[in-house]
Design an enzyme around this catalytic site. Sequence first.
Site, PDB file in Angstrom:
ATOM      1  N   LYS A  51       3.118  -4.571   6.347  1.00  0.00           N
ATOM      2  CA  LYS A  51       3.301  -4.605   4.899  1.00  0.00           C
ATOM      3  C   LYS A  51       4.770  -4.431   4.507  1.00  0.00           C
ATOM      4  CE  LYS A  51      -0.810  -5.454   3.365  1.00  0.00           C
ATOM      5  NZ  LYS A  51      -1.074  -6.660   2.532  1.00  0.00           N
TER       6      LYS A  51
ATOM      7  N   SER B 223       0.849  -1.187   0.000  1.00  0.00           N
ATOM      8  CA  SER B 223       0.000   0.000   0.000  1.00  0.00           C
ATOM      9  C   SER B 223       0.885   1.238   0.000  1.00  0.00           C
ATOM     10  CB  SER B 223      -0.894   0.011   1.240  1.00  0.00           C
ATOM     11  OG  SER B 223      -1.511   1.269   1.422  1.00  0.00           O
ATOM     12  N   SER B 224       0.363   2.312  -0.560  1.00  0.00           N
ATOM     13  CA  SER B 224       1.124   3.568  -0.550  1.00  0.00           C
ATOM     14  C   SER B 224       1.316   4.105   0.859  1.00  0.00           C
ATOM     15  CB  SER B 224       0.409   4.619  -1.406  1.00  0.00           C
ATOM     16  OG  SER B 224      -0.883   4.917  -0.881  1.00  0.00           O
ATOM     17  N   CYS B 225       0.491   3.655   1.826  1.00  0.00           N
ATOM     18  CA  CYS B 225       0.587   4.186   3.188  1.00  0.00           C
ATOM     19  C   CYS B 225       1.796   3.641   3.938  1.00  0.00           C
ATOM     20  CB  CYS B 225      -0.687   3.901   3.964  1.00  0.00           C
ATOM     21  SG  CYS B 225      -0.886   2.191   4.446  1.00  0.00           S
TER      22      CYS B 225
ATOM     23  N   HIS C   3     -12.509   3.243   4.598  1.00  0.00           N
ATOM     24  CA  HIS C   3     -11.587   4.248   4.087  1.00  0.00           C
ATOM     25  C   HIS C   3     -12.371   5.476   3.638  1.00  0.00           C
ATOM     26  CE1 HIS C   3      -8.633   0.819   3.680  1.00  0.00           C
ATOM     27  NE2 HIS C   3      -7.898   1.759   4.243  1.00  0.00           N
TER      28      HIS C   3
ATOM     29  N   TYR D 254      -0.246  -1.341  10.569  1.00  0.00           N
ATOM     30  CA  TYR D 254      -0.494  -1.889   9.234  1.00  0.00           C
ATOM     31  C   TYR D 254       0.723  -1.710   8.343  1.00  0.00           C
ATOM     32  CZ  TYR D 254      -2.623  -2.352   4.591  1.00  0.00           C
ATOM     33  OH  TYR D 254      -2.897  -2.719   3.295  1.00  0.00           O
TER      34      TYR D 254
END
Length: 324
Positions: A151, A118-120, A190, A147
């Site tokens: 990842k 994920s970009s986060c 989200h 999270y």
Amino acid sequence: MAFMQWHGGPLPRDSRVYVAGHRGLVGSALWRRLRAAGFTDLVGRDSAELDLRDARATAEFFAGTRPHAVIDAAARVGGIAANAAHGAEFLSDNLRIQVNLLDAAVATGVQRFLFLGSSCIYPKAAPVPIREDALFTGPLEVTNEGYAVAKLAGITQITAIRRQYGLPYISALPTNVYGPGDNFHPEASHVVPGLIRRFHEAARDHTPVVHCWGTGLPLREFIHADDLADACLFLLDNYDGDGPVNVGTGQEVTVAELATTIAGIAGFRGEIHWDTSQPDGTYRKLLDVSRLTGLGWGPPAIALPDGLKATYHWFLDNQSNYRG
């Protein structure tokens, strides 16, 4: 340990492909895209049939099904509030899911594996547009740290497997994903599904004011789940590199602009109030997608306004599933 060899080129369309998380937002889009591409042997299990946090059950499933390729779209996900309230579970569950999947894939000789991050997971202060080499270069956004750390561990495990076993496993880092099949829960969603539900209910109930978190000023990039699924298949067919690949649109909007657009789609005509006592999250997260476009993918087929309208109408048709 002996493995079957992938010799490059498109995956044979008769390959057995296991889509982990095939009923979720991204997994269901992947299922549709693979079917449309002619794949005839897709495998999926929902969480009631297979708990991917259970290492033994996951290993037995792989030993019994022997997939040729795996796409890991299974994860525990949620918005800022859910991450902040359940950070320990987000870390623990996601670590177990991805470790069990990758261990089982290696043990059974899975030839291709696509891990979705994920970009986060990028550092909070990463230069924008964010390049893939910004990973691991700084502190994370605290609101989704659990999270993100999980990842990042998955990205590291993919790299380790490539180095140790020579397997062509790859990873991709999508920007914010939305579309049919999203989670519209009022607290665990989200930003896009959360706003869709909030403005729909406000319009239905003639509520004069809708309260939204933060200032509305942060910029966000969004990709429709169907465009992400198309990019994932493209990578499986065309990419075998050591590093992850960003998947995005190269375009961004403010959260306030997003809210105004969704309010209009839902028919809300009241006031939007921004609660500045609540966190904004990272101010800007636009991805540099030059690695992906350099491989030959793009541009995305679904423009944001069109995708938001379609997602809203999907929600209307399925809102009986979202009474939480």
